[in-house]
Structure formats: C-alpha cells, structure tokens
Design a protein around this motif. Structure first.
Motif, short mmCIF file in Angstrom:
data_model
loop_
_atom_site.label_atom_id
_atom_site.label_comp_id
_atom_site.label_asym_id
_atom_site.label_seq_id
_atom_site.Cartn_x
_atom_site.Cartn_y
_atom_site.Cartn_z
N GLY A 1 -13.49 13.78 11.10
CA GLY A 1 -13.10 14.32 12.21
C GLY A 1 -11.55 14.83 12.48
N TYR A 2 -11.20 15.57 13.44
CA TYR A 2 -9.61 15.91 13.62
C TYR A 2 -9.42 15.62 15.17
N CYS A 3 -8.37 15.26 15.61
CA CYS A 3 -7.79 14.90 16.96
C CYS A 3 -6.53 15.65 17.07
N ASN A 4 -6.56 17.01 17.52
CA ASN A 4 -5.42 17.56 18.09
C ASN A 4 -4.44 17.14 18.81
N SER A 5 -5.01 16.11 19.84
CA SER A 5 -4.10 15.63 20.83
C SER A 5 -3.42 14.24 20.35
N ALA A 6 -3.72 13.88 19.26
CA ALA A 6 -3.09 12.73 18.70
C ALA A 6 -1.89 13.15 17.58
N CYS A 7 -0.90 12.85 18.33
CA CYS A 7 0.34 13.59 17.58
C CYS A 7 1.37 12.21 17.00
N PHE A 8 1.58 12.73 15.48
CA PHE A 8 2.34 11.51 15.06
C PHE A 8 3.56 12.32 14.32
N TYR A 9 4.95 11.61 14.07
CA TYR A 9 5.96 12.25 13.48
C TYR A 9 6.12 11.58 11.99
N ASP A 10 6.64 12.18 11.31
CA ASP A 10 7.03 11.69 9.86
C ASP A 10 8.01 12.34 9.45
N GLU A 11 8.69 11.69 8.35
CA GLU A 11 10.09 12.07 7.73
C GLU A 11 9.96 12.98 6.61
N GLN A 12 10.30 14.24 6.28
CA GLN A 12 10.29 14.90 5.17
C GLN A 12 11.43 14.59 4.39
N PRO A 13 11.27 14.87 3.09
CA PRO A 13 12.32 15.06 2.07
C PRO A 13 13.38 16.01 2.28
N THR A 14 14.61 16.00 2.10
CA THR A 14 15.56 16.96 2.41
C THR A 14 16.18 17.60 1.16
N SER A 15 16.18 16.55 -0.01
CA SER A 15 16.70 17.05 -1.11
C SER A 15 15.68 17.62 -1.92
N PHE A 16 16.20 18.71 -2.98
CA PHE A 16 15.12 19.31 -3.82
C PHE A 16 14.87 18.52 -4.79
N LYS A 17 15.71 17.28 -5.24
CA LYS A 17 15.19 16.40 -6.24
C LYS A 17 14.06 15.53 -5.75
N ASP A 18 14.14 15.05 -4.64
CA ASP A 18 13.13 14.19 -4.07
C ASP A 18 11.87 15.08 -3.90
N SER A 19 11.83 16.26 -3.33
CA SER A 19 10.91 17.35 -3.27
C SER A 19 10.14 17.60 -4.34
N TRP A 20 10.80 17.87 -5.22
CA TRP A 20 10.41 18.16 -6.83
C TRP A 20 9.54 16.94 -7.18
N ASN A 21 10.12 15.76 -7.15
CA ASN A 21 9.37 14.43 -7.40
C ASN A 21 7.78 14.47 -6.81
N GLN A 22 8.21 14.54 -5.49
CA GLN A 22 6.92 14.38 -4.63
C GLN A 22 5.84 15.40 -4.65
N ARG A 23 6.26 16.62 -4.87
CA ARG A 23 5.29 17.58 -5.20
C ARG A 23 4.77 17.63 -6.58
N MET A 24 5.37 17.19 -7.47
CA MET A 24 4.89 17.14 -8.84
C MET A 24 3.73 16.02 -8.96
N ARG A 25 4.00 14.99 -8.03
CA ARG A 25 3.02 14.01 -8.01
C ARG A 25 1.78 14.54 -7.21
N TRP A 26 2.02 15.55 -6.41
CA TRP A 26 0.92 15.96 -5.49
C TRP A 26 -0.04 16.94 -6.49
#
Length: 421
Positions: A246-271
């Motif tokens: 299921g999904y709850c559209n009214s339950a919101c949470f916030y998270d922190e996203q990578p800001t450097s391309f190196k971190d982004s590259w490593n994370q999305r490589m894993r994904w």
C-alpha cells in the motif's frame, strides 16, 4: 536496403518501448483525474510499532530523526525507537541513547549493508519475544511529518501488510544533483505509487520510509534480503508471493540527497548493479507470476527491474556505428539517417524527462522546499541528471560494486522544514 533495415529496426524498438511503458502515462491520467486522498475504512485501531534505523556514523543527524518521532501525534507508549549502530566509529550510539532510543551496536566488516543490519536487530527482537504489530524502516537522515505514523496506521488498518509513503527532500535546492534525485522520488511517489494505490495495484518500496507487518517478518524469519538493492528485492519477492504493498500519500518524510557527483555516481552504481542482481534472481519467477497471479502489478514490477536502459544504449551505439561506417563508405544518405536517429533519441528522451519533471514540479509545487526560480531551473537539469544513468548502467555491469557510505550532514529539523513550507 541498409536504410530500410535501419528504419525497420528503430521503428520496431520504438513501438515495443511505447507499448511496454504506455501504462505509466495512464498512471498520470489516473492521478490527475482522481487526485484525492485514499480514506481509511473500518475502525482506526491503534497499533504498536517499532521504529527502526540502521545508522553508520550518523552522529550529525540521528538526534533530529529521533526528535521527529517524539513529536508524532500518535500515542508515545505505542512507539519504540531502535537504532542499529552499524560498524560505527563515531558517537552515533551514544547520541541515540541520550535521545531515548534503544541502541544495539553491530560490528561485522564482512556482512556489510542495511539488510544485514536489519536482520541482526530482528533476530534480537524475536529472541526476546518483543511484540509489535509492525515495524517502520527509516534512514538516520530522515525527518517525519508530525502526523506520519498516524496516517500510515490508517492505511495499515486497511489490511495492507506493507505500506510505503510520500518521499520529499531536505535539500532539494542544494544543486542540480540533489534536485534530480528529489524530483525523481517526488514523481515516483505521486505518479507511480499513488496511481498504483488508486488502481488497487501493488506499490513499490524505495529504500526508506515504509512499514512492515510483524507477520511478514515472522514468515521470513527476520530480514532475508541482502542484494545491493534490498528494498527492490523485498518488493519483488513480496509481490511474487501475493502481497499487495500500500501507499499513504498523506504521510510525508524528508531525506537528504547527495550533492557531489562522486557520491551520486557511487550510490547509483550500487542501485544499477542491484537492479541487475534482482532481475537475474527474480526476473523469471516474476515473469511467470504475470500469468500465474494474473496481477498487473507483476507486469509493472517486471518492467521496473528490466534493464531497458541497456537496450536504449545498444540502439544509440548501433546507430552511431552505422553513422561512422557510412561516413567512411561515403554513403552520406545513410549516415544522415543514422545520426538523425541518435539525435532524435536524445532529444525525445530529454523532452519526455523534462515534461515529467515539469508536471511533477507544477503539481507538487507547494511541497517542494525550494525557491520558485530554482524549481523552474531544475526542470531543465532533471533530464541531464537522468542521462548520467547511461554510463553508470554500463560501468555497473563490469565493475565490482560494494556498499559505500554517503555522509549525511544537513542538520535540519522538522521545524525548519515546516517553516520553509
């Protein structure tokens, strides 16, 4: 003859892609025409929950996360917070204890990853026969809206054993990289999971911000998912076994996203590597389930984990090779045709991603924590962010990928987010 073959191959691939993914455009229509919160039915039972966080060197953010749990408008005696201090070398464990969490420290350099940490804690809780109706899974950098647990509880009471939620960002406005992530997750929440919920299909868990019934954990004897993308592995296995998420559209949470391309590259490589792993481990059974279960969710998830990005890359390389060969052979008509297909692919993909980003930005405008002119600007950079998946998808095939920590240090509070909103 060559020109006809090129035309035929590109046309067939285009038609197949359109036919396979056109349902996602239908999802958009469903959301726009039926944009209303899904109401809970029956009694609003107050369930008892454990809130679980796997944290590795997260001393900068762990206290604020626990603070947002303390602020919930849900009975505090029905919520317990557990922090797994996983291979920490800082004072994450100490800060979490002071903030009021139950803390268990884990040190294992061989079994690395969130899945192993979750299984470690679930086995402890089950050995102590600690009873909960469900378990929330979060990351240490998350912040919860004050009504998060109460809203998730409403959907949980509709007999969903797995429930996911609306994913927003703490740092949408940091740069084009964080905005790219954020816009994708907003689109996933609103135009994929919300649409699935409205159509009574199964949704998909995405890393963090979800609720699992204790029945699922008991049936699985803990947490048995240890691929690089344990979230999508959990999703696919659950859907194959007939569970509807299921999904709850009214339950919101916030998270922190990578800001450097190196971190982004490593994370999305894993994904990317993790998606390949899931496809090869579960793809066949998932494909069979399309017909066995007669559930559209199986088809939806099969298309989600299918390596279609690679087919797109192959088509670009194919047309590029034809272009170069034709130039060498002085066949300028064929070279013109081939390069036209390459350019049209990039242009059409950019336009499609831009329109998806623009639509999401417009409909979620008031929920995006960012200045107006930046919101507009990032709709143009969103397709560029998505294009960077192409080299990542290729490299992840050949490269050995391991879990790498991405440091979280944006120490915003939920009060800060509400003030911005």
């Amino acid at each position: 003859m060559i020109k006809n073959n090129i035309n035929n191959i590109n046309t067939v691939v285009f038609i197949l892609f359109t036919a396979m993914y056109i349902y996602q455009y239908y999802y958009i229509i469903v959301v726009l025409l039926k944009n209303k919160n899904v109401k809970s039915k029956g009694k609003n039972i107050m369930n008892k929950f454990a809130v679980i966080v796997s944290a590795r060197n997260e001393s900068d953010v762990i206290e604020e996360f626990i603070h947002t749990v303390d602020l919930q408008d849900y009975p505090s005696d029905l919520i317990d917070v557990y922090v797994i201090a996983d291979n920490c070398s800082d004072d994450t464990a100490q800060k979490a204890r002071i903030a009021g969490a139950h803390v268990y420290e884990r040190f294992d350099n061989k079994k690395v990853g969130k899945g192993y940490a979750l299984d470690f804690l679930f086995k402890i809780l089950r050995s102590k026969k600690t009873k909960y109706d469900g378990y929330f899974i979060f990351d240490a950098d998350n912040l919860l809206s004050r009504n998060y647990i109460s809203e998730m509880n409403k959907v949980f009471n509709r007999k969903y054993k797995i429930v996911t939620s609306y994913r927003n960002s703490k740092n949408y406005d940091s740069n084009w990289i964080s905005a790219g992530y954020s816009l994708w997750f907003l689109r996933e929440s609103k135009y994929l999971n919300y649409a699935r919920m409205l159509l009574n299909n199964s949704c998909a868990v995405s890393g963090t911000g979800f609720l699992i019934s204790s029945e699922i954990i008991d049936k699985n004897n803990g947490w048995k998912y240890h691929l690089l993308t344990e979230d999508i592995e959990f999703t696919i296995d659950s859907i194959i076994n007939g569970e509807k998420i299921g999904y709850c559209n009214s339950a919101c949470f916030y998270d922190e996203q990578p800001t450097s391309f190196k971190d982004s590259w490593n994370q999305r490589m894993r994904w990317s590597k993790g998606f390949y792993q899931v496809f090869f481990k579960y793809g066949y059974n998932l494909f069979k389930s399309i017909f066995k279960n007669k559930d559209f969710s199986c088809y939806d998830m099969f298309m989600t984990i299918s390596p279609m990005m690679l087919i797109s890359i192959v088509m670009i390389l194919f047309n590029s090779s034809i272009f170069l060969y034709s130039l060498i052979s002085n066949d300028f008509q064929t070279s013109k045709l081939a390069i036209g297909y390459v350019l049209s692919y990039f242009l059409n993909t950019y336009l499609m991603m831009y329109l998806l980003g623009l639509l999401t930005t417009i409909t979620e405008w008031n929920r995006i924590q960012c200045k107006g002119y930046k919101k507009i600007f990032y709709t143009f950079t969103f397709p560029i962010f998505m294009f960077t998946y192409m080299p990542i998808s290729i490299c992840s095939i050949f490269k050995k990928v391991e879990w790498k920590q991405i440091k979280h240090n944006i120490n915003k509070s939920i009060e800060d987010m509400e003030l911005i909103a």
